[in-house]
Structure formats: structure tokens, C-alpha cells
Design an enzyme around this catalytic site. Structure first.
Site, PDB file in Angstrom:
ATOM      1  CG  ASN A   9      -2.056  -0.972   1.095  1.00  0.00           C
ATOM      2  OD1 ASN A   9      -2.685  -1.066   0.059  1.00  0.00           O
ATOM      3  ND2 ASN A   9      -2.307  -1.728   2.154  1.00  0.00           N
ATOM      4  CG  ASP A  69       9.718  -6.585   5.725  1.00  0.00           C
ATOM      5  OD1 ASP A  69       9.306  -5.411   5.712  1.00  0.00           O
ATOM      6  OD2 ASP A  69       9.929  -7.209   6.779  1.00  0.00           O
ATOM      7  CG  ASP A 152      15.466   7.084   0.977  1.00  0.00           C
ATOM      8  OD1 ASP A 152      15.894   5.980   1.382  1.00  0.00           O
ATOM      9  OD2 ASP A 152      14.702   7.196   0.003  1.00  0.00           O
ATOM     10  CE  LYS A 172      15.820   4.934  -2.444  1.00  0.00           C
ATOM     11  NZ  LYS A 172      14.552   5.229  -1.801  1.00  0.00           N
ATOM     12  NE  ARG A 178      11.428  -1.203  -1.959  1.00  0.00           N
ATOM     13  CZ  ARG A 178      11.744  -0.222  -1.112  1.00  0.00           C
ATOM     14  NH1 ARG A 178      12.233   0.914  -1.549  1.00  0.00           N
ATOM     15  NH2 ARG A 178      11.568  -0.373   0.186  1.00  0.00           N
TER      16      ARG A 178
END
Length: 192
Positions: A9, A69, A152, A172, A178
Site C-alpha cells: 500500500n 520487506d 533516505d 537511487k 530495492r
């Protein structure tokens, strides 16, 4: 175009990953598939949480999906906040509260080494696959930059003079935890 749900979400994560997939897949959000519940994150590892979230979506919506996660692991804090990164300063999940608590915990600490780690679980037509991405760096003394989200503004990756919050999304994504985990996921999907 194959449909794939990103079990989140978090609109920041969704935007980041959509940009990385660049139209190769139709990325669906939880809202797109009609999932309005908060996905369970009851495990004590990043891998456990990503699996639990992906499995929930697969079992309840029968949609191929992936869940992630992510945790910030700080060496001087014995790997904290780790799996509790989003709730480090409490259940309100406030980025600013989390950063303030982290900076307070590291006050006077010369060792500021840290790493971000992302675990992704993909469930594709019932088959499970795991991917992991990490980036090492250090925690700055204060806030720098206003882009990004989470930790960040205080995380400076090794070899750079800017925090993640000072970099463009493109910069980034090229080096982030990620980004690295998603690259593995995308490479895997493209090879099918």
C-alpha cells in the site's frame, strides 16, 4: 502484458518499482485487486515477512504477486532497527520519528556503518521464488535532502557524497537495495 501484483500500500514503493519495470509488466497494487486489509507482517525476519505477505495475496486473491520487506541494519546497534525499521519509534510508522530515534541512538557513536536489505518473495502461478538486494553505507549525523522516504535523508551509500534523499529517483534506483532485488526479479521474469 502479464499482470503482476506488488503487495504493498506504500505509494512510494509502487512508484519506484513501476519506474523500474518500465512497462514490461502491468503492475497492480493491492487496491487494484480489491485488497483493503493491512497485510500481516508477524515474522521476525525480512524473508519471513515478504513470504507472509505474498502468500496472503496468493491464497486470498489467486493473483501472481510479489511482496517485499526492507530493513535498515545498523552495525553499532547490533542490526537494529532491522525487521522493525518501519515501526522503530512506534506503531504510528512515522519516518521522522524513526529517523530522530535512530540519530539519538547513534549520538556520539563513531561507528556509523549500516546497510539496507530488501527481501522479495515472488509467487508466480503458485511457485515461490526469493530475491535479495543489499546496499552498504553509513548513517549521517543529520538530515540531508528531501527526496525519497523512510531513512533516505540519513543514509549515505558507500562511494557517494549524497544521501539517498539527495539523489534523483533514477540515481537511487540504480544502486539501492530495492533496485538490486527488483533487478533480480525482473531478470528472472524476463528469462521465463
Amino acid at each position: 502484458m502479464k499482470k503482476l501484483c506488488f503487495a504493498t500500500n506504500n505509494k512510494h514503493k509502487l512508484a519506484e518499482v513501476s519506474q523500474m519495470l518500465q512497462g514490461k509488466y502491468e503492475l497492480l497494487s493491492l487496491q487494484d485487486i480489491g485488497c483493503t486489509v493491512e497485510l500481516p507482517e508477524e515474522q521476525d525476519t525480512l524473508e519471513g515477512n515478504s513470504h507472509q505477505k505474498a502468500a496472503y495475496v496468493w491464497q486470498h486473491f489467486n493473483v501472481s504477486c510479489f511482496a517485499d520487506d526492507t530493513g535498515l541494519e545498523v552495525e553499532a546497534l547490533n542490526g537494529e532497527p532491522g525487521v522493525y525499521s518501519a515501526r522503530y519509534a512506534g506503531p504510528q510508522r512515522s519516518d521522522s520519528d524513526n529517523i530522530n530515534k535512530l540519530l539519538e541512538s547513534l549520538k556520539g557513536q563513531p561507528n556509523r556503518k549500516a546497510r539496507f536489505r530488501t527481501s522479495i518473495t515472488l509467487i508466480l502461478d503458485g511457485q515461490e521464488h526469493q530475491f535479495e538486494g543489499t546496499v552498504t553505507g553509513s548513517i549521517t549525523e543529520g538530515w540531508h535532502g528531501d527526496r525519497g522516504f523512510g531513512y533516505d535523508p540519513v543514509f549515505m551509500p558507500d562511494g557517494y557524497t549524497q544521501t539517498f534523499a539527495q539523489m534523483s529517483a533514477e540515481e537511487k534506483n540504480k544502486i539501492s537495495h530495492r533496485g538490486r532485488a527488483i533487478e533480480q526479479l525482473v531478470s528472472f521474469l524476463k528469462a521465463l
